[in-house]
Design an enzyme around this catalytic site. Structure first.
Site, PDB file in Angstrom:
ATOM      1  N   SER A   1      -4.169  -1.900  -2.099  1.00 51.81           N
ATOM      2  CA  SER A   1      -4.157  -1.166  -2.520  1.00 51.81           C
ATOM      3  C   SER A   1      -4.905  -0.836  -3.542  1.00 51.81           C
ATOM      4  O   SER A   1      -4.549  -0.344  -4.645  1.00 51.81           O
ATOM      5  CB  SER A   1      -2.834  -0.082  -2.438  1.00 51.81           C
ATOM      6  OG  SER A   1      -1.832  -1.646  -3.445  1.00 51.81           O
TER       7      SER A   1
ATOM      8  N   LYS B   1      -2.576  -4.903 -12.187  1.00 55.13           N
ATOM      9  CA  LYS B   1      -2.452  -3.371 -11.584  1.00 55.13           C
ATOM     10  C   LYS B   1      -1.356  -2.022 -12.423  1.00 55.13           C
ATOM     11  O   LYS B   1      -0.431  -2.766 -13.164  1.00 55.13           O
ATOM     12  CB  LYS B   1      -1.935  -3.952 -10.612  1.00 55.13           C
ATOM     13  CG  LYS B   1      -1.618  -2.764  -9.285  1.00 55.13           C
ATOM     14  CD  LYS B   1      -1.389  -3.530  -7.890  1.00 55.13           C
ATOM     15  CE  LYS B   1      -1.592  -2.347  -6.684  1.00 55.13           C
ATOM     16  NZ  LYS B   1      -0.826  -2.904  -5.763  1.00 55.13           N
TER      17      LYS B   1
ATOM     18  N   SER C   1      -1.819  -4.911   0.194  1.00 54.47           N
ATOM     19  CA  SER C   1      -2.803  -4.865  -0.778  1.00 54.47           C
ATOM     20  C   SER C   1      -3.309  -6.025  -1.936  1.00 54.47           C
ATOM     21  O   SER C   1      -3.873  -5.461  -2.446  1.00 54.47           O
ATOM     22  CB  SER C   1      -1.627  -3.711  -0.948  1.00 54.47           C
ATOM     23  OG  SER C   1      -1.337  -2.515  -0.539  1.00 54.47           O
TER      24      SER C   1
END
Lengths: 497, 485, 95
Positions: B151, B76, B175
Site C-alpha cells: 500500500s 505516508k 506494504s
C-alpha cells in the site's frame, strides 16, 4: 414517585400472592464499580466527576485515528485488591478483549473489556437476611472501560455526546444466580457496596454512577433446580430501584407463566417514574459482539510478588473484623455484623474502644443505639456527626467510672450532639455528677429512713417492695445524682443494723 | 541533487554547501512539476515544509544538527501529523486535519527532518497496488501504466521518481517491501514492536509496523535509527536500548549463511523474478556467503491466514469511523442508524468495505473458532517454521513479490489474484520478523525485481549490512526510471 | 461452506455498512471467492497448537496512574461534523 401503597400490579394482588408461593425468583447481579483512580483505564485523562463536557476526553478517549491504549497499573492493582478481598482466584495472566458494537457514546466502536480470561474468578460475599448469613458466590470480576454519556434532553432531534466518562476504569463484578428474592439481592448489593468502599477501590457514589447494578431476573417453579429464562434489567442506580425493579419483574414473569406464556430473553430498562420495567426492544440474538483479544494490548500479567504486596496492604476485612468482635470483644454476632457493615462505622467504633481501652459492649451499644439513631434522625454521614469518637469516649468513661448514671448519660449525649460541647463540661454545668461522697449519702439515707419509718419497718419484716420505695426517696432527695448501687448498699446496711 | 542519497545530502548540509531551504524547495518544485504524472502526493503544504527547512538550517548553523536535520522526507499519509490533513487514502478522512503527531513523525521532527508532504496509498493500507486510494491510483515511474505496488505506493514511487530522497511506509502484509520491489528502491519492515505504532492509523494492529523507504541500505539505516525507539504510548512498543542501525554496515559477509526456502520459488514466481533473485544470491556467494536449502512448509497458508486475521482486526479498528466526532459524515440521513450506514458506505471504498465484511464475518458468532482461532493457530505454525529455519541460517532470501509490476486495473476485479500477490511478504508479518527488499535486477520489460531478505528478530542491522555489501558490489539501486535523470 | 445473501446482509448490518441489493449480490460472489482461498487454512490439523495473538511473546506494560492529558476539546472539536455547547451531536438516540 409512587408510595408503597400504590404499587402498580400487573395483575390482581390476591392472585399474585397465591401464585408467588409456587414460584421462586432467582437473581444474579452484575455490578459496575468505577475504580477510584486519578486517570483513565487506558489514557492519561482525568476521571474527576462533573467537569464541563468533553474537557476530560483526550485523543485516546475520543478515538482519534492512530491512538493506542496503555493500561493503568493502579486500576489493575484495585481489581487484584478486590479479588483478594473476596477470596477469589487472581489470574496470573488475563486478556483484554474487544466487545464490538456501534453506539455514539462508544467512540472506538468497541469497548475494551475482559471476556474469556478475566483478572478475578470466583470468590464469595456473605450477606445477612433475617438474621441469617448466606454466602453468595461470585462468578468473576473483570476490568473494562466505561462508555461516555448520551444527553437526550436539550437538543431538538439530536443527542449530545459527552465523552468525559469514556475510558473510566470499571470493575464488573458478576455474581452467580444465587439470590432468591429482591431482599437478598439488595442485601448482596449493599454488602458489595460496603466492601468496595471498605477496601477503597470505589467511592460508591451511586448518584454519580460510581456503583451501578444490572439484575438478571428469572423465575422457576419452587423447588426446581433448573433456571428459567432470564431478563436483564438495566439502569438500577439505587438500592431502592433495585428492589422495586426485581419485585416488578418477578411479578411480570410469574404473571406470564401463570397465563401459560413464555418468557422472552431480553434486556429491560427500569423506569423509576413509572415503577416498571419495559423492554428495550433489542433482541438478544441481534447482538453479536464479536469478542476477540485486543491486538493493541498484550497479555496482562500479575506477578506473585505484586499480588503479595497488594495482599499485605489490604485492611482487615469486614468478615475478619466481625469474627474478632465476637471472639475478642464478646459482642453478639448481630452487633458485630452491624458494626462491620461500613468501614466508616467500624473505624468509628475502633477509635472509640481504643480510647476506652475496653468496655467493648458499652461502646457497641452506644454506637449502634444513640449514635446511629441520632445520625439517622439528622440524615448525616458519620464524618459529619457533631459527636466525635473522642467525645463519645469521654462520655462513656463517665458512665464506666460511675461519675454519671445511665439516665444522665442520655441527657449528656443529646446535649453534646446539640451544643457541641464535651461530656465533662456538660456534666459540670448541668450538675449531673453522681453523689459518690459516701458521708453525704450516709446522711441522706439516715434522713430518709427516719422520715419513712413505716416503710423501713415493712422492709425489716420481709416486705421487699418497701425497699424500692426507700431507694426512690433517696434518689428523689439527690435529684437522681446518687449512684443507685451505692444507695442500695448503704440502705441495706443501715436497715439491717 | 535528484540522485544524491540521504547520506550524501546530509554531508553537504553539514558542510554548509547546501541549505535545507534549497533542498526542500528543489524537491517541492519537482513534485509540483511531476506529481500529476505519478500521483504520489495527496497533500502538500509548502509553507510548513519550508518553515521546517528554515528551522533546520538555523539548527545546522547553531551546530546542533543531526544526520537527518534538513533532509526532506515524504510521509505516508497513514501517519498523523499535527496540522496536516491526514487521509489514509480514504474519503472517510478527506477533511481530517490531525491535531497530533504520530511517534514516527515526532521522532523525525525532533531530528530536524523536513516533512515534504503526505503520500498516496491504498485506502487504509488495504491493497497491494495503490489503486484503492480515494485520490486515484499511484503510477509506477518505471512504466506509468503499471502499479507501483502497495500500500505504500506513493512513498515508493516518490523515492523512485526522485521526488523525495526518502520516505516512510508501513507494512502489514508487505506494504513496504512489495512497492519497494516494484519501484526499484529499498524498504525495511522492522521487527514488530521496534517502531511505535502510535499515531499510525491502524489497519491490523498485531501486524502493522512502520519502516523506512529509500534508495540505499545505508539510507534505510539512517532513517531507521531515528524512526525506531521505545514509546510509552504504545503498549506493544518494546523497551530496548536505542540502536544505531548503521553500526554493522561495513562488516564483511564471509561466513553468512543464507537460507533459501524451496517454497519461495515453488509458489508461482515468474521466471524473470527467479532469475534475478538467483543472480543476486550468486553475487552474495562471491562476497563469501554460503547457502542452504530450507523449508517453510506452512508458508502457502500465510495468505489465507493473513486474510482472516488482518480483516478481523481491521473490521474492529475501522469501527471508529462513524461520522460522529471527525471525518466524513454523509450529507443526508434519516436517523442515527442511517447516518452510520450511509457515512460508512459512502466514506469507505470497495476494498475496505470488502475487508470489513470479511473481518466481521470471521469474528461473528458461530464462525470465530473455525476462522479466527484456527487462523491464529496456523499463525503459530508459520512462526515455528521460521524459528526452525533460523537454527540453520542467518538470513532467509527469496523474491519479494512473485511478479514485477502489473498493469493498472489488471487485478482490481479479482481480489483473490490481488491477495495472492502477498504470498512472500505476509509470512514475516505473521511471525513478527524483520523483512527487507532491495533492487536486484529487471525483467524482460525493464521493470525492477526485488530481493527479499528476512532476518531473525532484531536482526535489522545485520540485514542492512548484507544489503549494503550487496549494493557496494552491484548498481541496481542506482538505476533511474526512464525519463528520470 | 458458502455464504448466503442473508449472511452478507447480516454482516453488513453488524458493520453498519449500507448495502443495496446489487452490491450485496456482487459482494456475495467476491466474498465466496475469498473464503474459497481461506478454506485451505481451515483444513490444517492444529490440535494442541496455542492460538497466536501477538507476534512476540511478551507481556503488557502498564503505566502509572497519573493525569498527563490537558483539555484540548476546542482543538478536537474544530474538526467535528456537529458540536454544540461542547457536546458532539448525533441524530437523536431512541431508547
Amino acid at each position: 414517585m409512587r408510595s408503597e401503597g400504590q404499587i402498580h400490579y400487573p395483575f390482581p394482588i390476591t392472585h399474585y400472592r397465591e401464585a408467588a408461593m409456587k414460584w421462586e425468583t432467582v437473581i444474579g447481579l452484575e455490578v459496575h464499580a468505577q475504580l477510584s483512580t486519578r486517570s483513565k483505564m487506558f489514557s492519561g485523562a482525568a476521571t474527576a466527576f462533573g467537569a464541563p463536557p468533553n474537557t476530560q476526553a483526550c485523543e485516546v478517549d475520543i478515538a482519534l485515528p492512530g491512538v493506542l491504549p496503555v493500561a493503568n497499573r493502579e486500576a489493575v492493582a484495585k481489581a487484584v485488591r478486590f479479588g483478594l478481598a473476596v477470596g477469589g482466584k487472581i489470574n496470573r495472566r488475563s486478556i483484554f478483549a474487544r466487545k464490538n458494537y456501534f453506539y455514539p457514546d462508544l467512540p472506538k466502536g468497541y469497548q475494551i473489556s475482559q471476556y474469556e480470561m478475566p483478572i478475578v474468578q470466583g470468590g464469595a460475599i456473605g450477606i445477612f437476611v433475617d438474621g441469617r448469613e448466606k454466602i453468595i458466590r461470585l462468578t468473576r470480576a473483570h476490568l473494562e472501560e466505561d462508555a461516555g454519556k448520551s444527553l437526550h434532553e436539550g437538543f431538538h432531534d439530536f443527542t449530545g455526546i459527552d465523552l468525559n466518562r469514556a475510558g473510566t476504569p470499571l470493575l464488573e463484578i458478576v455474581s452467580e444466580p444465587e439470590m432468591s428474592g429482591a431482599q437478598e439481592a439488595v442485601a448482596y448489593a449493599r454488602a458489595l457496596h460496603a466492601l468496595v468502599r471498605w477496601i477503597e477501590i470505589c467511592d460508591g457514589n451511586m448518584q454519580e454512577g460510581s456503583f451501578r447494578c444490572d439484575a438478571n431476573v428469572s423465575v422457576r417453579p419452587a423447588g426446581s433446580d433448573k433456571l428459567g429464562t432470564r431478563c436483564e434489567i438495566k439502569n438500577l442506580n439505587s438500592f431502592r430501584f433495585l428492589e422495586r425493579a426485581i419485585e416488578f419483574e418477578a411479578r411480570r414473569q410469574i404473571g406470564i407463566l401463570e397465563d401459560g406464556g413464555v418468557i422472552e430473553q431480553e434486556t429491560r430498562l427500569y423506569d423509576a417514574a413509572r415503577d416498571e420495567t419495559r423492554s428495550m426492544r433489542t433482541k438478544e440474538d441481534a447482538h453479536d459482539y464479536r469478542y476477540f483479544p485486543d491486538p493493541d494490548l498484550l497479555p496482562l500479567e500479575v506477578s506473585e510478588s505484586w499480588i503479595g504486596e497488594i495482599r499485605s496492604n489490604l485492611p482487615e476485612l469486614p468478615q475478619a473484623r466481625q469474627r474478632r468482635y465476637q471472639d475478642e470483644y464478646g459482642l453478639s454476632g448481630y452487633d458485630a455484623g452491624l458494626l462491620t457493615q461500613s468501614r466508616e462505622l467500624s473505624e468509628f467504633y475502633e477509635a472509640l474502644v481504643r480510647r476506652l481501652a475496653g468496655f467493648y459492649k458499652l461502646g457497641a451499644s452506644w454506637v449502634l443505639n444513640e449514635f446511629m439513631a441520632s445520625l439517622n434522625r439528622a440524615g448525616l454521614e458519620i464524618h459529619q456527626a457533631p459527636v466525635s469518637s473522642e467525645r463519645l469516649a469521654g462520655l462513656l468513661k463517665l458512665i464506666a467510672d460511675n461519675t454519671i448514671s445511665g439516665r444522665a448519660a442520655k441527657e449528656v449525649f443529646d446535649a453534646m450532639w446539640n451544643e457541641g460541647m464535651d461530656a465533662d463540661s456538660i456534666v459540670e454545668y448541668r450538675g449531673l455528677k453522681q453523689i459518690s461522697d459516701s458521708g453525704e449519702l450516709e446522711r441522706i439515707c439516715e434522713e430518709v429512713i427516719a422520715a419513712n419509718a413505716r416503710q423501713a419497718e415493712d422492709y425489716r419484716s420481709g416486705k421487699e417492695k418497701a425497699f424500692n420505695s426507700l431507694v426512690g426517696q433517696v434518689m428523689k432527695a439527690t435529684r437522681g445524682k446518687a449512684n443507685p448501687q451505692q444507695v442500695n448498699e448503704i440502705l441495706k446496711r443501715k436497715l439491717s443494723g | 541533487m535528484d540522485n544524491a542519497t540521504i547520506s550524501s545530502l546530509s554531508a553537504e548540509l553539514a558542510a554548509r554547501k547546501l541549505s535545507s531551504v534549497e533542498l526542500t524547495g528543489h524537491f517541492l518544485s519537482r513534485i509540483k512539476a511531476l506529481n500529476a504524472k505519478y500521483n504520489c502526493f495527496v497533500t502538500l503544504d509548502e509553507e510548513r515544509s519550508l518553515a521546517q527547512a528554515r528551522a533546520a538550517d538555523a539548527r545546522r548553523s547553531a551546530g546542533s544538527g543531526q544526520p537527518l536535520t534538513g533532509i526532506p522526507i515524504a510521509q505516508k499519509d497513514i501517519f498523523c501529523a499535527a496540522g496536516w490533513r491526514t487521509t489514509c487514502g480514504s474519503r472517510m478522512l478527506s477533511n481530517f486535519v490531525s491535531p497530533y503527531d504520530a511517534h514516527v513523525v515526532a521522532q523525525l521532527d525532533a531530528a530536524g527532518a523536513v516533512n515534504l508532504g503526505k503520500t498516496n496509498m491504498d485506502e487504509f493500507a488495504m491493497g497491494s497496488s495503490s489503486e484503492t486510494s480515494y485520490y486515484g491510483p499511484v503510477r509506477n515511474p518505471w512504466d506509468v501504466h503499471t502499479v507501483p505496488g502497495g500500500s505504500s505506493g506513493g512513498s515508493a514511487a516518490a523515492v523512485a521518481a526522485r521526488l523525495a530522497p526518502g520516505a516512510t511506509g508501513t507494512d502489514t502484509g508487505g506494504s513496504i517491501r512489495q512497492p519497494a520491489a516494484m519501484t526499484g528502491i529499498c524498504g525495511l519492515k522492522p521487527t514488530y514492536g521496534v517502531v511505535s505504532r502510535y499515531g499510525m492509523i491502524a489497519f491490523a494492529s498485531s501486524l502493522d509496523q512502520a519502516g523506512p523507504m529509500a534508495r540505499t541500505a545505508e539510507d534505510l539505516a539512517l532513517l531507521m535509527t531515528t524512526m525506531a525507539g521505545y514509546d510509552a504510548r504504545d503498549s506493544t512498543s518494546l523497551e530496548r536500548e536505542r540502536e544505531n542501525y548503521a553500526r554493522e554496515l561495513g562488516k564483511p559477509l564471509a561466513g553468512l549463511r543464507i537460507g533459501l526456502p524451496k517454497e519461495f520459488i515453488a509458489e508461482g514466481a515468474s521466471a524473470d523474478v527467479v532469475k534475478a533473485v538467483e543472480a543476486a544470491v550468486a553475487e552474495l556467494g562471491r562476497l563469501g556467503c554460503t547457502t542452504v536449502e530450507v523449508s517453510l512448509p506452512n508458508m502457502r497458508l500465510a495468505v489465507p491466514v493473513y486474510y482472516v486475521l488482518a480483516p478481523a482486526e481491521a473490521s474492529s479498528n475501522l469501527a471508529r469511523y462513524d461520522g460522529a466526532r471527525y471525518g466524513y459524515r454523509a450529507p443526508e440521513y434519516a436517523d442515527l442508524a442511517d447516518m452510520y450506514k450511509k457515512t460508512r458506505s459512502q466514506g469507505f471504498g470497495a476494498e475496505v468495505k470488502r475487508r470489513i465484511l470479511i473481518g466481521t464475518y470471521v469474528l461473528s458468532h458461530g464462525y470465530y473458532d473455525a476462522y479466527y482461532i484456527q487462523a491464529q493457530r496456523v499463525r503459530r505454525l508459520i512462526a515455528r517454521d521460521f524459528a526452525e529455519v533460523f537454527e540453520r541460517c542467518d538470513v532467509i532470501m527469496g523474491p519479494t513479490s512473485p511478479t514485477t509490476a502489473f498493469r493498472i486495473g489488471e487485478k482490481m476485479g479479482d481480489p483473490v489474484q490481488m491477495y495472492l500477490n502477498d504470498i512472500y511478504t505476509t509470512p514475516a508479518n505473521l511471525a513478527g520478523l524483520p523483512g527487507l527488499s532491495i533492487p536486484c535486477g529487471f525483467d524482460a520489460k525493464g521493470l525492477p525485481v526485488g530481493l527479499q531478505i528476512i532476518g531473525n528478530y532484531f536482526a535489522e542491522a545485520r540485514m542492512l549490512n548484507v544489503a549494503h555489501q550487496y549494493q557496494r558490489a552491484t548498481d541496481w539501486h542506482t538505476r533511474t526510471p526512464p525519463g528520470v535523470e | 461452506m458458502a455464504l448466503s445473501l442473508d449472511d452478507v446482509r447480516r454482516i453488513a448490518h453488524l458493520a453498519r455498512i449500507g448495502i443495496d441489493e446489487a452490491e450485496a449480490q456482487a459482494a456475495l460472489a467476491q466474498l465466496n471467492d475469498v473464503f474459497g482461498l481461506i478454506a485451505e487454512m481451515q483444513a490444517v490439523d492444529t490440535g494442541g497448537v496455542e492460538p497466536m495473538s501477538h507476534a512476540l511473546d511478551v507481556v503488557q506494560r502498564l503505566r502509572e496512574d497519573a493525569v498527563t492529558e490537558t483539555d484540548q476539546h476546542a482543538l478536537f472539536q474544530s474538526i467535528a461534523p456537529h458540536v454544540e455547547n461542547g457536546l458532539y451531536l448525533v441524530p437523536k438516540v431512541i431508547e
